[in-house]
Scaffold this motif. Structure first.
Motif, PDB file in Angstrom:
ATOM      1  N   THR A 106      90.688  58.728  48.621  1.00  0.00           N
ATOM      2  CA  THR A 106      89.802  57.779  49.293  1.00  0.00           C
ATOM      3  C   THR A 106      89.945  56.380  48.717  1.00  0.00           C
ATOM      4  N   ALA A 107      89.500  55.396  49.500  1.00  0.00           N
ATOM      5  CA  ALA A 107      89.661  53.996  49.090  1.00  0.00           C
ATOM      6  C   ALA A 107      88.882  53.680  47.822  1.00  0.00           C
ATOM      7  N   ALA A 108      87.777  54.355  47.584  1.00  0.00           N
ATOM      8  CA  ALA A 108      86.968  54.053  46.403  1.00  0.00           C
ATOM      9  C   ALA A 108      87.641  54.495  45.119  1.00  0.00           C
ATOM     10  N   ASP A 109      88.377  55.612  45.181  1.00  0.00           N
ATOM     11  CA  ASP A 109      88.965  56.165  43.974  1.00  0.00           C
ATOM     12  C   ASP A 109      90.372  55.650  43.706  1.00  0.00           C
ATOM     13  N   MET A 110      91.036  55.182  44.726  1.00  0.00           N
ATOM     14  CA  MET A 110      92.395  54.689  44.556  1.00  0.00           C
ATOM     15  C   MET A 110      92.415  53.169  44.678  1.00  0.00           C
ATOM     16  N   SER A 111      93.581  52.607  44.813  1.00  0.00           N
ATOM     17  CA  SER A 111      93.725  51.149  44.736  1.00  0.00           C
ATOM     18  C   SER A 111      93.876  50.496  46.102  1.00  0.00           C
ATOM     19  N   MET A 112      93.329  51.107  47.166  1.00  0.00           N
ATOM     20  CA  MET A 112      93.474  50.501  48.491  1.00  0.00           C
ATOM     21  C   MET A 112      92.825  49.126  48.541  1.00  0.00           C
ATOM     22  N   ILE A 113      91.620  49.018  48.010  1.00  0.00           N
ATOM     23  CA  ILE A 113      90.925  47.732  48.028  1.00  0.00           C
ATOM     24  C   ILE A 113      91.637  46.741  47.123  1.00  0.00           C
ATOM     25  N   ASP A 114      92.091  47.203  45.972  1.00  0.00           N
ATOM     26  CA  ASP A 114      92.815  46.321  45.059  1.00  0.00           C
ATOM     27  C   ASP A 114      94.105  45.815  45.684  1.00  0.00           C
ATOM     28  N   ASN A 146      71.881  51.569  44.460  1.00  0.00           N
ATOM     29  CA  ASN A 146      71.734  52.822  43.723  1.00  0.00           C
ATOM     30  C   ASN A 146      73.037  53.582  43.528  1.00  0.00           C
ATOM     31  N   ASP A 147      74.158  53.046  43.985  1.00  0.00           N
ATOM     32  CA  ASP A 147      75.409  53.797  43.935  1.00  0.00           C
ATOM     33  C   ASP A 147      76.544  52.865  43.503  1.00  0.00           C
ATOM     34  N   THR A 148      77.043  53.056  42.279  1.00  0.00           N
ATOM     35  CA  THR A 148      78.089  52.183  41.737  1.00  0.00           C
ATOM     36  C   THR A 148      79.388  52.340  42.508  1.00  0.00           C
ATOM     37  N   ARG A 149      79.760  53.585  42.822  1.00  0.00           N
ATOM     38  CA  ARG A 149      81.010  53.821  43.550  1.00  0.00           C
ATOM     39  C   ARG A 149      80.951  53.214  44.949  1.00  0.00           C
ATOM     40  N   LEU A 150      79.799  53.305  45.597  1.00  0.00           N
ATOM     41  CA  LEU A 150      79.654  52.732  46.927  1.00  0.00           C
ATOM     42  C   LEU A 150      79.727  51.210  46.871  1.00  0.00           C
ATOM     43  N   ARG A 151      79.155  50.610  45.836  1.00  0.00           N
ATOM     44  CA  ARG A 151      79.246  49.154  45.690  1.00  0.00           C
ATOM     45  C   ARG A 151      80.700  48.712  45.558  1.00  0.00           C
ATOM     46  N   LYS A 152      81.453  49.432  44.776  1.00  0.00           N
ATOM     47  CA  LYS A 152      82.869  49.094  44.596  1.00  0.00           C
ATOM     48  C   LYS A 152      83.633  49.257  45.900  1.00  0.00           C
ATOM     49  N   ALA A 153      83.362  50.344  46.603  1.00  0.00           N
ATOM     50  CA  ALA A 153      84.063  50.585  47.864  1.00  0.00           C
ATOM     51  C   ALA A 153      83.647  49.580  48.924  1.00  0.00           C
ATOM     52  N   TYR A 154      82.342  49.258  48.989  1.00  0.00           N
ATOM     53  CA  TYR A 154      81.841  48.364  50.029  1.00  0.00           C
ATOM     54  C   TYR A 154      82.301  46.931  49.815  1.00  0.00           C
TER      55      TYR A 154
END
Length: 584
Positions: free
Chosen positions: A187-195, A222-230
């Motif tokens: 998923t985009a949150a765990d990998m470097s798609m956004i980067d 309330n969600d660190t991973r969601l903030r990074k992904a969003y």
């Protein structure tokens, strides 16, 4: 008015409280002194089946349900529904028909858009940023799968090369599998798609007004991973007026126009869209009636003049001319990666949503990209007047044309090289190439012309003495192995041989050296590439290809499609939440 939608199939529509929205709209229309002179309005709520085939069969029996039809929502059969409405001479106003220019040509003469075409709004945003390479990921189910396919077709009709459309399955592994189909591993949150510069654009926010001014979205806080992904999400939504959707809904509750205790934050903003579309229908009907139509038929409604404006649920709305339908101002929202609120970066004025004139307007605050800034594509993708050739400018195209002419001439040259056994050919006694066309060149090779090599020892360093010794053993005094060191072999232990022509070497050519015919062996001799083919190079995940290399590759090979490395924008169809993309 018959209002047709999947009211029980999807949270985007079921949480919109369609019955309350239609009731509020008809109540206000019937009290409006401008609109209540000719007609009294009522509605019939028609539930659209979740399956496209059954929904179309249900739609075919709606003749007589109303004087006009608002819907359907499913793009999969919207065009067919418009043909039914034409046969019945009923006006049909559907936000689900994504085919551009559907209102032109007379095929769907009773059709009118009650909402700006989502693909045109999206196209305007992509054109501003020069993002031409798009992939679409849709949720599982007939409604959103059809929306994904029709959105892709609509963007292609506008000129964008949409090639990837995949479906995200509903279980928790669905997003990951959908992205894997897109040649990504997780998923985009765990990998470097956004980067790496990917941008995700939710589709459902194009259909309503998402509150953002002084409106916290607590799920982000309330969600660190969601903030990074969003941080990689760019939201395009209808702009609000003085009141946000939540404020307008709460105001109607306080005045008892909406008799529901449901908190505004738990209502889908598509509630306001239903209200706006109903009001737009009434305004179009009244305009046609005032023009002298005693009874406003579907044909008259579809060919309405437009050009009026009215107050929507929580924003000012317009009607375009020449069948352009409703027009509304859109805003581009971004997230900074911190906190729980969104902020506006660009505005698309209502008059510019159709795409013929104008474009985005910068509001002074830049988009925050968590990783690298997405690459820009050539503007030719967004122009209806120029054919795009992969993003090359006119100078490069001229150069490539000249290169094509040279290669074409080289092909003729090579043809005569094979046919006549010489480097050059002659017309009427006039020689070209080679030794003036007089001397034959050797193109049939034997064992004496080749040095067989063991490729498994290609990295072993040998000195010049060992190289000469290997060559003497193979009785080849003509050739050396310049720049590389190989252990000499025999034809019994290797099928790779070297035949070197110094005068014909070029870094961009894989040399054709001749035909080999000896000891019962017949084959073609080419230059040995130690790093493999171009396909091997592109498939090597450890190989980093920078843009200087890619540009050089495009110029060398005229045109090479690099697949997913050129895809930057992903449109995500994730309904059912006032905060889009929470499923990530």
């Amino acid at each position: 008015v018959a209002i047709v939608g999947p009211w029980t199939c999807d949270p985007l529509y079921s949480k919109a409280l369609p019955d309350l929205a239609a009731h509020l709209a008809t109540s206000r229309i019937n009290k409006n002194p401008y609109l209540n002179k000719g007609y009294w309005y009522d509605y019939a709520l028609v539930n659209e089946d979740c399956k496209s085939s059954r929904a179309l069969a249900r739609f075919s029996g709606l003749d007589g349900y109303g004087s006009a039809i608002l819907g359907p929502a499913n793009p999969g059969y919207c065009t067919s529904a418009a043909l039914f409405a034409k046969q019945w001479d009923l006006g049909i106003l559907s936000w689900g028909c994504l085919k551009p220019n559907m209102e032109e040509g007379g095929m769907h003469s009773t059709f009118l858009r009650p909402l700006p075409l989502s693909s045109r709004v999206l196209f305007s945003v992509l054109r501003y940023f020069h993002w031409a390479h798009v992939a679409i990921i849709s949720e599982e189910g007939d409604l959103w799968e059809a929306t994904g396919q029709e959105l892709a077709s609509s963007l292609r009709a506008l000129g964008l090369p949409v090639s990837t459309v995949v479906t995200m399955e509903s279980d928790k592994e669905g997003p990951q599998r959908a992205l894997k189909k897109y040649k990504l591993l997780t998923t985009a949150a765990d990998m470097s798609m956004i980067d790496r510069g990917y941008v995700f654009i939710p589709y459902d926010t194009l259909l309503y007004s998402l509150p953002y001014v002084d409106t916290p979205h607590y799920v982000l806080g309330n969600d660190t991973r969601l903030r990074k992904a969003y941080d990689g999400v760019l939201t395009i939504t209808m702009d609000s007026g003085d009141l946000s959707f939540y404020d307008a809904f709460r105001k109607a509750q306080n005045s008892f126009e909406i008799r529901s205790s449901t908190p505004p934050e738990q209502v889908s903003p598509f509630f306001g869209t239903i209200y706006n579309m109903f009001y737009f229908t009434a305004m179009a009907v009244e305009q046609a009636r005032m023009k002298g139509a005693r009874w406003v038929t579907g044909e008259i409604l579809g060919s309405g003049e437009g050009g009026f404006e009215f107050k929507g649920f929580n924003q000012h709305l317009f009607a375009g001319k020449n069948g352009e339908g409703m027009q509304a101002r859109y805003v581009v929202l971004d997230y900074s990666g911190m906190g729980s609120t969104l902020y506006s970066t660009h505005i698309l004025e209502a008059a510019h949503t159709y795409g013929n004139v104008g474009g985005l307007k910068y509001l002074g605050r830049a988009i925050h990209f968590a990783g690298s800034t997405p690459y820009s594509d050539s503007s030719c993708w967004f122009s209806p007047y120029f054919a795009c050739s992969g993003g090359l400018d006119s100078v490069s195209l001229l150069f490539l044309f000249l290169l094509f002419v040279v290669l074409a001439g080289g092909g003729v040259y090579f043809y005569f090289y094979l046919q006549h056994g010489r480097i050059g050919f002659s017309f009427n006694g006039v020689g070209f190439g080679g030794d003036g066309g007089n001397g034959p060149a050797k193109v049939i090779l034997t064992l004496d012309d080749l040095v067989f090599i063991n490729t498994l020892l290609s990295k072993r360093k040998l000195n010049e003495e060992s190289i000469m010794k290997s060559q003497m053993q193979m009785k080849s005094t003509r050739h050396s192995v310049s720049g590389r060191s190989y252990m000499a072999c025999t034809p019994d232990t290797s099928n790779v041989a070297i035949y070197e022509l110094r005068d014909m070497r070029h870094e961009n050519l894989n040399l054709y050296l001749g035909l080999f015919l000896d000891s019962g062996i017949f084959g073609i001799v080419t230059e040995h590439c130690t790093r493999g083919s171009l396909e091997d190079l592109l498939n090597n995940e450890d190989m980093r290809l920078d843009w200087m290399f890619k540009s050089s590759l495009l110029m060398d090979l005229i045109r090479v499609r690099l697949g997913s490395m050129l895809v930057f924008v992903v449109v995500v169809l994730l309904p059912g939440s006032t905060l889009p993309f929470t499923a990530l």
